[in-house]
Design a protein around this motif. Structure first.
Motif, PDB file in Angstrom:
ATOM      1  N   LEU A 148      29.571  51.320  47.785  1.00 26.06           N
ATOM      2  CA  LEU A 148      30.587  52.346  48.001  1.00 26.06           C
ATOM      3  C   LEU A 148      30.535  53.455  46.962  1.00 26.06           C
ATOM      4  N   SER A 149      30.019  53.153  45.777  1.00 25.84           N
ATOM      5  CA  SER A 149      29.939  54.189  44.732  1.00 25.84           C
ATOM      6  C   SER A 149      28.937  55.281  45.080  1.00 25.84           C
ATOM      7  N   ASN A 150      28.019  54.992  45.999  1.00 24.14           N
ATOM      8  CA  ASN A 150      27.010  55.980  46.403  1.00 24.14           C
ATOM      9  C   ASN A 150      27.455  56.836  47.576  1.00 24.14           C
ATOM     10  N   ILE A 151      28.643  56.582  48.106  1.00 22.41           N
ATOM     11  CA  ILE A 151      29.167  57.373  49.214  1.00 22.41           C
ATOM     12  C   ILE A 151      29.820  58.643  48.672  1.00 22.41           C
ATOM     13  N   LYS A 152      29.357  59.787  49.129  1.00 25.25           N
ATOM     14  CA  LYS A 152      29.860  61.069  48.620  1.00 25.25           C
ATOM     15  C   LYS A 152      30.660  61.848  49.647  1.00 25.25           C
ATOM     16  N   ILE A 153      30.682  61.401  50.904  1.00 20.74           N
ATOM     17  CA  ILE A 153      31.312  62.173  51.969  1.00 20.74           C
ATOM     18  C   ILE A 153      32.803  61.865  52.117  1.00 20.74           C
ATOM     19  N   ILE A 154      33.290  60.872  51.381  1.00 17.50           N
ATOM     20  CA  ILE A 154      34.692  60.472  51.466  1.00 17.50           C
ATOM     21  C   ILE A 154      35.423  60.914  50.205  1.00 17.50           C
ATOM     22  N   SER A 155      36.663  61.343  50.354  1.00 21.34           N
ATOM     23  CA  SER A 155      37.450  61.772  49.209  1.00 21.34           C
ATOM     24  C   SER A 155      37.692  60.608  48.249  1.00 21.34           C
ATOM     25  N   GLY A 156      37.967  60.955  47.002  1.00 29.10           N
ATOM     26  CA  GLY A 156      38.119  59.935  45.964  1.00 29.10           C
ATOM     27  C   GLY A 156      39.236  58.950  46.238  1.00 29.10           C
ATOM     28  N   CYS A 157      40.382  59.432  46.734  1.00 25.70           N
ATOM     29  CA  CYS A 157      41.532  58.563  46.988  1.00 25.70           C
ATOM     30  C   CYS A 157      41.229  57.567  48.108  1.00 25.70           C
ATOM     31  N   ILE A 158      40.643  58.073  49.194  1.00 29.49           N
ATOM     32  CA  ILE A 158      40.309  57.188  50.322  1.00 29.49           C
ATOM     33  C   ILE A 158      39.236  56.190  49.923  1.00 29.49           C
ATOM     34  N   LEU A 159      38.267  56.659  49.136  1.00 32.19           N
ATOM     35  CA  LEU A 159      37.203  55.771  48.675  1.00 32.19           C
ATOM     36  C   LEU A 159      37.764  54.666  47.778  1.00 32.19           C
ATOM     37  N   SER A 160      38.716  55.024  46.921  1.00 30.31           N
ATOM     38  CA  SER A 160      39.350  54.020  46.053  1.00 30.31           C
ATOM     39  C   SER A 160      40.125  53.005  46.872  1.00 30.31           C
ATOM     40  N   LEU A 161      40.837  53.483  47.898  1.00 28.09           N
ATOM     41  CA  LEU A 161      41.581  52.571  48.771  1.00 28.09           C
ATOM     42  C   LEU A 161      40.636  51.646  49.521  1.00 28.09           C
ATOM     43  N   LEU A 162      39.527  52.193  50.015  1.00 28.97           N
ATOM     44  CA  LEU A 162      38.547  51.386  50.732  1.00 28.97           C
ATOM     45  C   LEU A 162      37.914  50.351  49.817  1.00 28.97           C
ATOM     46  N   LEU A 163      37.561  50.762  48.601  1.00 30.22           N
ATOM     47  CA  LEU A 163      36.956  49.847  47.632  1.00 30.22           C
ATOM     48  C   LEU A 163      37.919  48.737  47.258  1.00 30.22           C
ATOM     49  N   ASN A 164      39.161  49.093  46.964  1.00 33.95           N
ATOM     50  CA  ASN A 164      40.160  48.087  46.579  1.00 33.95           C
ATOM     51  C   ASN A 164      40.454  47.123  47.719  1.00 33.95           C
ATOM     52  N   THR A 165      40.529  47.646  48.934  1.00 36.36           N
ATOM     53  CA  THR A 165      40.826  46.790  50.080  1.00 36.36           C
ATOM     54  C   THR A 165      39.703  45.787  50.333  1.00 36.36           C
ATOM     55  N   MET A 166      38.465  46.256  50.260  1.00 36.39           N
ATOM     56  CA  MET A 166      37.333  45.362  50.504  1.00 36.39           C
ATOM     57  C   MET A 166      37.215  44.297  49.421  1.00 36.39           C
ATOM     58  N   THR A 167      37.424  44.696  48.166  1.00 36.51           N
ATOM     59  CA  THR A 167      37.374  43.702  47.086  1.00 36.51           C
ATOM     60  C   THR A 167      38.542  42.719  47.194  1.00 36.51           C
ATOM     61  N   ASN A 168      39.691  43.201  47.665  1.00 37.20           N
ATOM     62  CA  ASN A 168      40.837  42.303  47.870  1.00 37.20           C
ATOM     63  C   ASN A 168      40.578  41.311  48.995  1.00 37.20           C
ATOM     64  N   ILE A 169      39.872  41.742  50.015  1.00 35.28           N
ATOM     65  CA  ILE A 169      39.518  40.822  51.102  1.00 35.28           C
ATOM     66  C   ILE A 169      38.582  39.734  50.580  1.00 35.28           C
ATOM     67  N   ILE A 170      37.607  40.137  49.763  1.00 37.40           N
ATOM     68  CA  ILE A 170      36.705  39.159  49.147  1.00 37.40           C
ATOM     69  C   ILE A 170      37.493  38.191  48.270  1.00 37.40           C
ATOM     70  N   SER A 171      38.431  38.731  47.495  1.00 36.68           N
ATOM     71  CA  SER A 171      39.254  37.879  46.636  1.00 36.68           C
ATOM     72  C   SER A 171      40.148  36.956  47.471  1.00 36.68           C
ATOM     73  N   SER A 172      40.618  37.442  48.607  1.00 34.77           N
ATOM     74  CA  SER A 172      41.453  36.619  49.490  1.00 34.77           C
ATOM     75  C   SER A 172      40.679  35.416  50.013  1.00 34.77           C
ATOM     76  N   ILE A 173      39.422  35.635  50.360  1.00 38.07           N
ATOM     77  CA  ILE A 173      38.576  34.537  50.829  1.00 38.07           C
ATOM     78  C   ILE A 173      38.432  33.482  49.735  1.00 38.07           C
TER      79      ILE A 173
END
Length: 262
Positions: free
Chosen positions: A218-243
């Motif tokens: 996700l750090s290599n994605i440049k087409i998404i705004s910083g806030c949305i990218l942070s939300l996407l990153l946090n959500t995906m890592t939270n899903i991994i942590s939930s598992i």
């Protein structure tokens, strides 16, 4: 491996395969709720970041543009002006605080949800209301202590940090499940994980590697705004942590049943 009793006197092993199978089954049935909890905790983290972390973009830009000139992070910090060092320290503290809040919400709510399903209690919302603020405060302090211990271990050598991460992995679940003290949760987690090291370790390592892969991708994605990218990153890592939380909760329930049966 450890033995547990299932059904009418039948013995079976608690293995990683059994725990993975049960975790997948739970995910298939409750995936939507888990996603909502992960998204909710991520939103809280991002909201706190946006409210309290001022001038974070300036610090991030300065870090990215100057860091390659130095051999290490310590050299970089030494090169900063006193004002910049204070700003960087404040930024780091607030990022830590928002991360701790998000982790507390994720672990706390998800653990209560799993308890509701596992023990066939009342509705999830009723169980959530029963757990007072003091319990979540204890969970916050526990996660803070665990984070400091792991970071100190990683600063010394990577191996001690990994060991602390494994040994303390069950302590939040123990605290939320049994409403124990912070010290009791840490001691119990250490004792259980030392005895079942081969079952806990693969899950922790896979969790860390998965978070690293997501961060790199996700750090290599440049087409998404910083806030949305942070939300996407946090959500995906939270899903991994939930598992991981589901996996560890299932293991703790089985190991507790074994100890009671003995």
């Amino acid at each position: 491996m450890i033995l547990t009793i299932q059904g009418q006197g039948k013995l079976m092993y608690i293995t990683t395969h059994l725990l993975c199978r049960d975790t997948i089954k739970f995910l298939k049935v409750k995936w939507l709720t888990i996603f909502v909890i992960a998204l909710f905790s991520s939103s809280i983290t991002i909201m706190i970041d946006n409210i309290f972390v001022s001038n974070s973009n300036i610090l991030t830009f300065f870090y990215e543009s100057k860091m390659n000139q130095y051999y290490s992070l310590f050299d970089f910090v030494k090169a900063l002006t006193p004002y910049q060092q204070k700003r960087l320290l404040l930024f780091s503290i607030m990022k830590l605080f928002s991360s701790l809040i998000g982790s507390t919400v994720l672990i706390g709510i998800l653990t209560i949800f799993i308890k509701t399903i596992a023990f066939k209690k009342n509705s999830f919302l009723l169980e959530l209301k029963k757990n007072n603020v003091f319990l979540f405060l204890n969970l916050f302090l526990l996660i803070f202590i665990i984070t400091i211990i792991i970071q100190l271990g990683l600063m010394l050598l990577i191996i001690p940090g990994m060991m602390f991460c494994i040994l303390l992995s069950l302590s939040p679940i123990i605290l939320m499940t049994n409403n124990t003290t912070i010290i009791q949760s840490i001691i119990s987690s250490t004792q259980i994980t030392l005895y079942n090291f081969k079952i806990i370790t693969p899950a922790i390592i896979l969790w860390l590697l998965s978070k690293l892969v997501i961060l790199i991708l996700l750090s290599n994605i440049k087409i998404i705004s910083g806030c949305i990218l942070s939300l996407l990153l946090n959500t995906m890592t939270n899903i991994i942590s939930s598992i991981l939380i589901i996996y560890l909760f299932r293991f703790y329930m089985l190991s507790t049943s074994l100890s009671h049966s003995n």
